[in-house]
Scaffold this active site. Sequence first.
Site, short mmCIF file in Angstrom:
data_model
loop_
_atom_site.label_atom_id
_atom_site.label_comp_id
_atom_site.label_asym_id
_atom_site.label_seq_id
_atom_site.Cartn_x
_atom_site.Cartn_y
_atom_site.Cartn_z
CD GLU A 36 -2.76 1.19 2.47
OE1 GLU A 36 -2.69 0.30 3.33
OE2 GLU A 36 -3.50 2.18 2.55
NE ARG A 263 4.60 -8.07 10.63
CZ ARG A 263 3.86 -7.44 9.70
NH1 ARG A 263 2.81 -8.03 9.17
NH2 ARG A 263 4.14 -6.23 9.34
CE LYS A 273 3.66 0.24 4.80
NZ LYS A 273 2.51 -0.01 3.93
P1 ATP Z 1 0.10 -1.73 6.79
O1 ATP Z 1 -0.72 -2.75 6.07
O2 ATP Z 1 -0.10 -1.70 8.25
O3 ATP Z 1 0.07 -0.38 6.16
P2 ATP Z 1 2.30 -3.36 5.94
O4 ATP Z 1 3.70 -3.31 6.44
O5 ATP Z 1 1.53 -4.61 6.00
O6 ATP Z 1 1.60 -2.18 6.68
P3 ATP Z 1 1.82 -3.34 3.10
O7 ATP Z 1 2.09 -2.25 2.16
O8 ATP Z 1 0.42 -3.81 3.24
O9 ATP Z 1 2.36 -2.83 4.48
O10 ATP Z 1 2.78 -4.57 2.83
C1 ATP Z 1 3.04 -5.08 1.55
C2 ATP Z 1 3.40 -6.53 1.64
O11 ATP Z 1 4.53 -6.72 2.47
C3 ATP Z 1 2.28 -7.36 2.25
O12 ATP Z 1 2.11 -8.51 1.45
C4 ATP Z 1 2.77 -7.70 3.61
O13 ATP Z 1 2.29 -8.95 4.03
C5 ATP Z 1 4.29 -7.73 3.42
N1 ATP Z 1 4.98 -7.38 4.67
C6 ATP Z 1 4.78 -6.29 5.43
N2 ATP Z 1 5.54 -6.32 6.53
C7 ATP Z 1 6.26 -7.46 6.47
C8 ATP Z 1 7.24 -8.08 7.32
N3 ATP Z 1 7.63 -7.51 8.45
N4 ATP Z 1 7.76 -9.25 6.93
C9 ATP Z 1 7.37 -9.83 5.78
N5 ATP Z 1 6.46 -9.32 4.94
C10 ATP Z 1 5.90 -8.15 5.26
#
Ligand code: ATP
Length: 563
Positions: A36, A263, A273
């Site tokens: 996102e 994760r 974030k």
């Molecule tokens: P949010 O959804 O709270 O804004 P997010 O870190 O999940 O934060 P996204 O942009 O939705 O951000 O993440 C993009 C992709 O990265 C998603 O598929 C998510 O599952 C993966 N991702 C995010 N954080 C991690 C992590 N710490 N380890 C592995 N994959 C991650």
Amino acid sequence: MNEILEKRLNFIEQIIEDDLREGKNGGRVATRFPPEPNGYLHIGHAKSICLNYGLAKKYCGDFVLRFDDTNPAKEETEYVESIIEDVKWLTGDDLSNRIRYASDYFEQMYAWAEELIKKGKAYVCNQTPDEMRDNRGTPSIPMKPSEGREYTSEKNLDLFRRMRAGEFNEGEYTLRAKIDLASPNFNLRDPVMYRIVKADHHRTGNKWCIYPMYDWAHGLEDSVERITHSICTLEFEHHRPLYDWFLDNLDNIWRPHQYEFARLNLTYTVMSKRKLLELVKGGYVSGWNDPRMPTICGIRRRGYTPESIRAFCREIGVAKMNSIIDVVKLENAIRENLNKVALRRMGVLRPVKLLIENYPDGQMEQIEAVNNPENESEGTRLVPFSKTLYIERDDFMEEPPKKYFRLSIGREVRLRYAYYVTCTGIDKDADGNITQVRCIYDPTTRGGTSADGRKVQGTIHWVEVNSALSAEVRLYDRLFTKENPDDPQDPTDYKVYLNPDAFEVIHDAKLEPSLNTATHEQRFQFERLGYFCKDNINAANGKPVFNRTVSLRDTWAKIEKKN
Ligand code: ATP
Ligand code: MG
């Protein structure tokens, strides 16, 4: 990029290989990385990128970078641009024709929503978000139904079209899926599919005033792109039934499948974030690309290489259990990589002058020095040498303790690549500070070896005074002093644990002159000090800035042992 996957198959590779064997998905593999655009990418995202991109590469499949840009309120073009740059850098792929935007599918998603309404599987609800929360029930008490559940499809279709046309205010209506008000999985208690948001979208402007929710949108995005394996993190496990429900209730669409993995969490940093944004907005760091940040742009600026991050992701593997990885693993990955590729150079961070009393006045010679002992093809360079040099202030001690093998009065050491010198005395200023160390050299030890087989126990680095390059050097360390600064069990604000010593500036370091032509892309080992690279953003009053990527050894292990 194949090297980014482990040798032994991980559980997702096993699933893929089983699917391929059974001829599922027409023998095709397609993955995506779906950020996102509401922040910068961090090392956790790197794990997901390496996994998804690596799988597509390994199985000769397709990979797309898809912006999940379904929430106009938080998303910005700045983030889109930084994410593209980071994914390009990490994968080494130019990503041409592989960038997608969920907002390009809004019209298709809308059509699918109408399809569900017509089938009686979605309805317009007039509960406010607060009412919905109050009505949600408990595991044993079902959710209170909304009136819309009993409306005809025609009435719901009419209301939904009017939602789209902008006739209602934010919060007045939502579109909800008609699933199961009593489901033990609350995600299935008639989840919201669309809400009204009157905000400009970074790509579609004011064309839309209804926006799809993540759970509704995500599987549809996967379907449009004909993704086969939609890989996300574990917290989405309980959303999978919903992912499946939406796809199973639409006709004639491509059917992707969701798989969850753990994760990445790292010690001594935070990865949410929201918290990273707070550190930036609150001025706790200089920006998203502050080299202390776990962001991809931060660690890139600090001097991490994409190869080292891929090696790290390969090493930690892909699991189904959440855990916290020791940051030492990441630091060792970069050390291992830089040991192979970094050019050795000499630089003095805290200089004091060394005067060689018996060296001819006005003479300057060129000393041959090895560029990389790990890689002979890097050859050698010439480093100027004269009567006055800079050495590290702490490479001299007036009263040396036992086992101190560097300079002290009467002691002989090797000047790296150059000569043996024996310390004869020191000069001090009125306050008693050492202004100069004096020595004599043995001209027969040129190259740093003695013909008579005489051994010295210490070797120190040096920089010739007249040709030295003045530079600012920035030393970075871990952002937090606590292993798990955002431990949910700890009520203390995580910012309390920021490491005050994580950033130190040395304003006037002296570097060997060959570093004058250094570029940000090059990697250096300043001998005995650590790995460094030229900063890509700042210069300090015309002086170049060098960032320390990582020290040569793990100094924290020692500290932790002591405590
Ligand atoms: P949010 O959804 O709270 O804004 P997010 O870190 O999940 O934060 P996204 O942009 O939705 O951000 O993440 C993009 C992709 O990265 C998603 O598929 C998510 O599952 C993966 N991702 C995010 N954080 C991690 C992590 N710490 N380890 C592995 N994959 C991650
Ligand atoms: Mg997310």
